[in-house]
Motif scaffolding. Structure first.
Motif, mmCIF file in Angstrom:
data_model
loop_
_atom_site.group_PDB
_atom_site.id
_atom_site.type_symbol
_atom_site.label_atom_id
_atom_site.label_comp_id
_atom_site.label_asym_id
_atom_site.label_seq_id
_atom_site.Cartn_x
_atom_site.Cartn_y
_atom_site.Cartn_z
ATOM 1 N N SER A 150 46.467 42.187 26.636
ATOM 2 C CA SER A 150 47.059 43.322 25.938
ATOM 3 C C SER A 150 47.825 42.815 24.718
ATOM 4 C CB SER A 150 48.024 44.067 26.862
ATOM 5 O OG SER A 150 49.136 43.230 27.174
ATOM 6 N N LYS A 206 49.009 36.843 34.529
ATOM 7 C CA LYS A 206 48.855 37.455 35.850
ATOM 8 C C LYS A 206 49.725 38.694 36.063
ATOM 9 C CE LYS A 206 48.715 34.315 39.302
ATOM 10 N NZ LYS A 206 49.037 33.045 40.003
ATOM 11 N N VAL A 260 48.307 42.780 36.755
ATOM 12 C CA VAL A 260 46.850 42.948 36.813
ATOM 13 C C VAL A 260 46.355 42.352 38.123
ATOM 14 C CG1 VAL A 260 46.479 42.922 34.306
ATOM 15 C CG2 VAL A 260 46.381 40.770 35.578
ATOM 16 N N THR A 261 45.126 42.671 38.495
ATOM 17 C CA THR A 261 44.562 42.120 39.727
ATOM 18 C C THR A 261 44.308 40.624 39.561
ATOM 19 O OG1 THR A 261 42.267 42.476 39.068
ATOM 20 C CG2 THR A 261 43.395 44.314 40.181
ATOM 21 N N ALA A 320 39.781 36.032 35.136
ATOM 22 C CA ALA A 320 38.788 36.184 34.055
ATOM 23 C C ALA A 320 39.437 35.977 32.696
ATOM 24 C CB ALA A 320 38.143 37.570 34.136
ATOM 25 N N ALA A 321 40.602 36.586 32.485
ATOM 26 C CA ALA A 321 41.296 36.436 31.202
ATOM 27 C C ALA A 321 41.730 34.984 30.982
ATOM 28 C CB ALA A 321 42.508 37.366 31.152
ATOM 29 N N GLY A 362 40.967 39.376 26.311
ATOM 30 C CA GLY A 362 41.260 40.446 27.266
ATOM 31 C C GLY A 362 42.736 40.660 27.512
ATOM 32 N N LYS A 368 41.650 39.032 40.145
ATOM 33 C CA LYS A 368 40.323 38.847 39.540
ATOM 34 C C LYS A 368 40.383 39.008 38.028
ATOM 35 C CE LYS A 368 35.527 40.415 39.949
ATOM 36 N NZ LYS A 368 34.605 41.360 40.620
ATOM 37 N N ALA A 369 41.079 40.055 37.561
ATOM 38 C CA ALA A 369 41.205 40.277 36.116
ATOM 39 C C ALA A 369 41.990 39.148 35.460
ATOM 40 C CB ALA A 369 41.887 41.623 35.853
ATOM 41 N N ALA A 370 43.043 38.683 36.138
ATOM 42 C CA ALA A 370 43.843 37.580 35.599
ATOM 43 C C ALA A 370 43.014 36.303 35.488
ATOM 44 C CB ALA A 370 45.065 37.342 36.478
#
Length: 219
Positions: free
Chosen positions: A104, A63, A66-67, A73-74, A102, A69-71
């Motif tokens: 880094s 988390k 990142v947003t 999804a990953a 997804g 939503k992105a967190a």
């Protein structure tokens, strides 16, 4: 026991309310005019703890920066790649599979390092519930990728500590700005001053400020 909303917005099975939650709500509403208006808006919703220390810390790393939503999804991709989300399973999956979820390169390294610390028992996870907040933070920040913010999220979501004030959390600062300062910029000193009225339930007040920004818990 009440139902609560999980990180994907669905209703989860009955989960335990933190033992201090109801008392904290009453105290905060009695002392703080903003909390008196805010808390009733969210009914029976409450902080939902995460049982497993390794999973909680890995999720916090995902988390970072990142947003929500992105967190989310990953995180779902990570769970698909490692259905048994244990240190051994994560180490077995390896860097390539984790990156494909997804993450880094740096976050991949951090999660693998976290898994290694747990598998090799370099951390004292079985003692954390008996240690005070600052002692837990001091041990956690020795792990690569674990910042003070990550450690504070662990105190809140795994150990269910009632009096955590995560000043590095942008949601807390934004919540204080919007609810107490009409959207004006807020310094850490301002935030501490507002939060002094919340002791010993700063965790609970923080959670309700998060909800004021995003009514569905992304936890």
């Amino acid at each position: 026991m009440v139902k609560a909303t999980d990180m994907m917005g669905a209703q989860s099975p009955a989960v335990a309310v933190p033992p201090y939650w109801e008392e904290a709500k009453q105290e905060l509403m009695k002392r703080d005019r903003i909390m008196k208006k805010l808390i009733p808006q969210f009914g029976d919703l409450h902080l939902v703890g995460h049982d497993d220390p390794f999973t909680t810390l890995a999720r916090s790393i995902v988390k970072q920066q990142v947003t929500p939503k992105a967190a989310a999804a990953a995180w779902q991709k990570l769970l698909a790649a490692c259905p048994k989300f244990t240190p051994a399973a994560v180490l077995k999956a390896g860097a390539e599979e984790l990156s494909a979820c997804g993450l880094s390169k740096r976050k991949t390294e951090y999660i693998l390092d976290l898994a290694d610390n747990f598998k090799a028992k370099k951390v004292h996870a079985n003692q954390w519930d008996q240690m005070d907040d600052e002692a837990v933070i001091a041990e956690l920040v020795q792990i690569r990728g674990i910042t003070r913010w990550t450690a504070e999220m662990f105190l809140i979501f795994n150990l269910l500590r009632p009096n955590v004030l995560p000043l590095d959390d942008p949601g807390l600062i934004q919540g204080i700005s919007q609810n107490y300062f009409s959207g004006e910029p807020v310094s850490r000193s301002d935030a501490r001053e507002v939060a002094a009225n919340w002791e010993p339930y700063r965790t609970v007040a923080t959670w309700y400020l998060w909800r004021s920004l995003d009514p569905v818990p992304v936890e």
